[in-house]
Design a protein around this motif. Structure first.
Motif, PDB file in Angstrom:
ATOM      1  N   ASP A 185     -18.390 -22.327  17.912  1.00 54.01           N
ATOM      2  CA  ASP A 185     -17.581 -22.601  19.112  1.00 54.01           C
ATOM      3  C   ASP A 185     -18.188 -21.949  20.360  1.00 54.01           C
ATOM      4  O   ASP A 185     -17.712 -22.151  21.468  1.00 54.01           O
ATOM      5  N   ALA A 186     -19.233 -21.164  20.172  1.00 57.51           N
ATOM      6  CA  ALA A 186     -19.806 -20.425  21.312  1.00 57.51           C
ATOM      7  C   ALA A 186     -21.131 -21.006  21.791  1.00 57.51           C
ATOM      8  O   ALA A 186     -21.597 -20.671  22.876  1.00 57.51           O
ATOM      9  N   VAL A 187     -21.742 -21.860  20.979  1.00 58.94           N
ATOM     10  CA  VAL A 187     -23.049 -22.414  21.347  1.00 58.94           C
ATOM     11  C   VAL A 187     -22.934 -23.937  21.384  1.00 58.94           C
ATOM     12  O   VAL A 187     -22.543 -24.560  20.389  1.00 58.94           O
ATOM     13  N   ARG A 188     -23.250 -24.507  22.531  1.00 62.65           N
ATOM     14  CA  ARG A 188     -23.121 -25.970  22.668  1.00 62.65           C
ATOM     15  C   ARG A 188     -24.512 -26.576  22.824  1.00 62.65           C
ATOM     16  O   ARG A 188     -25.249 -26.221  23.746  1.00 62.65           O
ATOM     17  N   PHE A 189     -24.869 -27.484  21.921  1.00 62.56           N
ATOM     18  CA  PHE A 189     -26.159 -28.183  21.993  1.00 62.56           C
ATOM     19  C   PHE A 189     -25.942 -29.497  22.743  1.00 62.56           C
ATOM     20  O   PHE A 189     -25.228 -30.362  22.256  1.00 62.56           O
ATOM     21  N   HIS A 190     -26.562 -29.642  23.883  1.00 63.61           N
ATOM     22  CA  HIS A 190     -26.359 -30.860  24.683  1.00 63.61           C
ATOM     23  C   HIS A 190     -27.449 -31.900  24.465  1.00 63.61           C
ATOM     24  O   HIS A 190     -27.285 -33.051  24.869  1.00 63.61           O
TER      25      HIS A 190
END
Lengths: 351, 309
Positions: free
Chosen positions: A230-235
C-alpha cells in the motif's frame, strides 16, 4: 554553396526517451542551421515523433558531409558507421556498466560489454565528440578522444512542457526511471520500509517501464515481503500530462541510482519545484549542482533520513525547491540548442 | 534566491552522521535493515545483493551449514581473540568461496548463452530442428479404432504410450485391463484425457523413454513424434525401446506411411519419416520378432508389432 548534408544515426528512436528527444532536438537544430538532414535508426518506435529510415538504407541517400551518432547502447548501427569514411561526430550519452545487469540479465550484460568495445573503436574512429556531461566527456577523453564538447541533453522540462497549476504537495516521494538494476529500486524500497516507521502515511510513486523483467519481479516481491504494497505504487510508463501531475503532487524526488550519464528526471524534478535527494554517483552531482541533497551510497537509512527531514521542514523544502528551479534554468532548451549549434558549426563549415 | 544561512553540504553531513548514529544506537533499525537485506537476498540472484554480505553471509552460513562461526565459546582472556580470528577467517573464506561461485556461474551463464546463439545460428543456416508447429499441426494421435487395435496387440501389463495426445490409446489399454500412462509434449492436447482421469504426463517423449530403466515396461507404443525424427535418431530410439522392455515385451509402432502423406505434409513435415515396412526391417535387424497388422485408419493403416526375444 550547397547546404551541408548531415545523416544522424541512433540505435532506437523512441519518443518517450531522453536520447530520442535529444535526437529529435539535434535534427531541429541542424535544420535551423540550414542543413539537409536525414535520420536513421535500427528501430523506430511509433511514438518517435520524427521520420527515420532504416540505417541499412543509408547508402541510398546522397552522400553526407557529416555523420552524427547518438550512442547510449551497443548496436549494429555503430558497426555500420565504423565502415564509413565520412567525418563522424559521436554524441555520447553513456552506457550502463554491464556489472549492474550481469546477475539479472546476463545477455544484456554481454550486450553492454559489447557496447563498451564499440565505444573504444568509435572513439578512435570519430572525428570529435559531444558529451552531455563532463562525466561522459571524461570517459571519452580516457579513451583518447581530444575534441570533446559538453552540451546537455536537449529536453523541455515539465514547467515548460505544460504550465502546471500549483498543487498542494502530498506526502509522496517520486522516482522516475526505468526499472533497471542500475537504478537501485531496492534501495528506494528499503528507504520506504525505514521511513514508514516514522511516517506511516508516506507513499512512493515509481514511474518508468521495465528494462529487466527479472529485476522488476524481484523488486515487486521485495515490496510484498516488506509489507509495503500500500506504500509503493508502480505506475509504469505514463504520458507527459500524468507525469507532470505526479511531479506537481509529490513532496520530494528521490533517486538511488548508481549510474547516470546525465539524468533528465533530475532536471524535470528541479524544474517542477521538487526538492531532490539523490545518491552521489556518476553524473548525478554534476547535473544537480548545489541544488540537491546528495547522499553517499548505497544508504537507505540516510535516504530515509533526508526525506524525513525534508517532509518535516517546510523552510528547507522551499529553499531547496527554489535552488532547484534556478538550477534547472542552466539546462534551458534554447541555451542547450545554441551550445549544440556552436559545437557543430565549425564542423559544418570545414567540410 | 534562498537565504545564505542555508548550507546544503552541512545538512548532508548531518543527515549522514545521523544515519550512522541511528544504525549504531537503535537496535530496531539494525534489525529492520537486516530483515530488508535478507528479504532482498532471498529474491535476488547470486551476485546481485551487494559485494559485501558481511554479517548476513555469516548468518546464512549459520543457517545452512554445520559451521559454528562463534566457536569456541568463552570469555576467558585470549579466547575472545581466538574467537575473533576464527570468525574473521570464516568470513573471509566464505566470502572467497561465494565470490568464486558467483564468478563461475556468471561465466557459465555467458558461455551457455553464446553457445545457444551459435547453435541457433547453425540450426537456422542448416535448416534442421526448426520448430514447424507454426507451419503444420503435429501428427494426429491414433483414432479410437486404431487405439483399440493397439490395445489388442499390446495386451495387459505396464505400458507407456509416447505421443499420447488426448489419451485415446491409454484409455483403450486401461479398458483392456492393462496399466498404462501416456507422455506428450503438448500440455493442451493432454487436457481432455486428464479430465477423464487418465494418467497423462507432460514431457518430451524421447527424453522420457531414455530415462526409463532397462526392462522396466511390458509395452511401448510409439506414435506421433517418431514421424518427425531424423533416421539416425530413429535407429537409436529402436535400440533404446528394446532395451527398456521386459523380456517378451512388445513395441507397437503406430505411424502413417510417409508414402501416403499429402503434398503439404510431405514438403513441410520435418523428418522424412519411415514406412511401417522400414520400421519392421529395422526392428528385425535388432533381433525382435516383428509382424505387420492392418489397422482401421484413417491415418495409421498398419501397425508394426515387435516382440523382444
Amino acid at each position: 554553396m550547397n547546404s551541408p548534408r548531415v545523416h544522424q544515426f541512433t540505435a532506437v528512436l523512441a519518443g518517450r526517451d531522453a536520447v530520442g528527444q535529444h535526437t529529435v532536438g539535434v535534427d531541429r537544430v541542424l535544420r535551423s542551421m540550414g542543413c539537409v538532414v536525414e535520420n536513421f535508426a535500427a528501430h523506430v518506435n511509433a511514438d518517435a515523433g520524427m521520420v527515420a529510415h532504416n540505417f541499412r538504407d543509408h547508402e541510398r541517400f546522397a552522400p553526407p558531409d557529416l555523420l552524427i551518432y547518438q550512442m547510449s547502447t551497443g548496436s549494429p548501427v555503430a558497426e555500420h558507421l565504423l565502415e564509413s569514411d565520412t567525418k563522424l561526430v559521436l554524441n555520447y550519452h553513456n552506457v550502463t556498466p554491464s556489472s549492474s545487469f550481469e546477475p539479472w540479465e546476463p545477455h544484456i550484460g554481454a550486450e553492454l560489454d559489447a557496447a563498451r568495445r564499440q565505444l573504444s573503436r568509435l572513439a578512435r574512429h570519430a572525428h570529435s565528440a559531444i558529451a552531455d556531461s563532463h562525466y561522459n566527456a571524461a570517459e571519452l577523453e580516457a579513451l583518447g578522444m581530444e575534441q570533446v564538447t559538453v552540451v546537455p541533453v536537449l529536453w523541455r522540462p515539465p514547467r515548460v512542457r505544460q504550465a502546471l497549476a500549483p498543487v498542494a504537495r502530498q506526502a509522496s516521494v517520486l522516482f522516475v526511471g526505468r526499472i533497471a538494476p542500475n537504478k537501485r529500486h531496492e534501495d528506494l524500497i528499503a528507504m520506504m520500509a525505514i521511513l514508514r516507521v516514522r511516517r506511516p502515511d508516506v507513499v512512493l510513486d515509481l514511474v518508468g517501464g521495465v528494462s529487466s523483467e527479472r529485476y522488476a519481479t524481484a523488486v515487486r516481491e521485495l515490496v510484498e515481503r516488506l509489507g509495503l504494497t500500500d506504500a509503493v505504487r508502480f505506475h509504469g510508463s505514463i504520458d507527459d500530462a500524468t507525469l507532470d501531475q505526479l511531479y506537481a503532487e509529490a513532496a520530494v524526488y528521490v533517486s538511488a541510482s548508481e549510474h547516470e550519464g546525465f539524468c533528465v528526471p533530475l532536471i524535470e524534478a528541479m524544474a517542477a519545484g521538487l526538492p531532490v535527494v539523490a545518491r552521489d554517483a556518476a553524473a548525478v552531482p554534476e547535473t544537480l549542482g548545489d541544488a540537491g541533497l546528495l547522499i553517499d551510497g548505497p544508504n537507505p537509512v540516510a535516504l530515509a533520513g533526508a526525506v524525513d527531514r525534508l517532509l518535516g521542514d517546510d523552510r528547507l523544502r522551499s529553499c531547496m525547491a527554489e535552488l532547484g528551479v534556478a538550477r534547472a534554468t542552466d539546462f534551458d532548451l534554447e541555451m542547450a540548442e545554441a551550445a549544440l549549434a556552436a559545437a557543430l558549426r565549425p564542423l559544418l563549415e570545414a567540410r | 534566491m534562498p537565504e545564505k544561512s542555508f548550507d546544503i553540504n552541512r545538512i548532508r553531513a548531518e543527515i549522514e552522521a545521523d544515519a550512522e548514529t541511528r544504525r549504531r544506537q537503535d537496535p530496531e533499525l539494525a534489525r529492520l535493515e537486516r530483515d530488508i537485506e535478507r528479504a532482498w537476498i532471498d529474491v535476488a540472484p547470486p551476485g546481485a545483493a551487494g559485494d559485501d554480505p558481511g554479517e548476513l553471509l555469516l548468518d546464512r552460513a549459520d543457517r545452512l551449514a554445520l559451521i559454528d562461526v562463534d566457536a569456541p565459546i568463552g570469555e576467558r582472556r585470549g579466547v575472545r581473540e581466538v574467537k575473533g580470528a576464527i570468525r574473521k577467517a570464516t568470513y573471509w573464506y566464505l566470502r572467497y568461496v561465494t565470490d568464486q561461485m558467483n564468478a563461475f556461474s556468471g561465466v557459465l551463464t555467458r558461455l551457455l548463452r553464446r553457445m545457444n546463439e551459435r547453435l541457433d545460428h547453425v540450426e537456422h543456416v542448416v535448416g534442421i530442428y526448426r520448430d514447424d508447429r507454426e507451419l503444420l499441426d503435429p501428427p494426429d494421435a491414433p483414432s479410437p479404432a486404431t487405439s483399440a487395435a493397439i490395445a489388442r496387440e499390446v495386451g495387459s501389463g505396464r505400458t507407456v504410450v509416447l505421443s499420447c495426445g488426448d489419451g485415446e490409446v491409454v484409455a483403450a489399454l486401461d479398458e483392456a485391463g492393462g496399466s498404462a500412462y501416456g507422455v506428450d509434449r503438448d500440455a493442451v492436447a493432454l487436457l481432455p484425457g486428464v479430465e477423464r482421469g487418465l494418467d497423462l504426463r507432460t514431457g518430451d517423449p524421447r527424453t522420457h523413454l531414455v530415462e526409463l530403466e532397462t526392462g522396466s515396461v511390458d509395452g511401448l507404443v510409439l506414435a506421433g513424434f517418431v514421424e518427425t525424427l531424423p533416421v539416425a535418431m530413429l535407429v537409436d530410439l529402436i535400440d533404446i525401446s528394446l532395451d527398456r522392455l521386459a523380456v517378451g515385451g512388445r513395441v507397437v509402432v503406430a505411424v502413417a506411411d510417409p508414402g501416403n502423406r499429402s503434398p503439404i505434409e510431405a514438403e513441410l513435415r520435418q523428418g522424412r519419416g519411415i514406412s511401417p515396412e522400414t520400421w519392421a526391417h529395422l526392428l528385425e535387424r535388432r533381433g525382435a520378432a516383428v509382424s505387420l497388422v492392418d489397422s482401421p485408419g484413417p491415418r495409421v493403416t498398419r501397425l508394426v508389432i515387435a516382440t523382444t526375444p
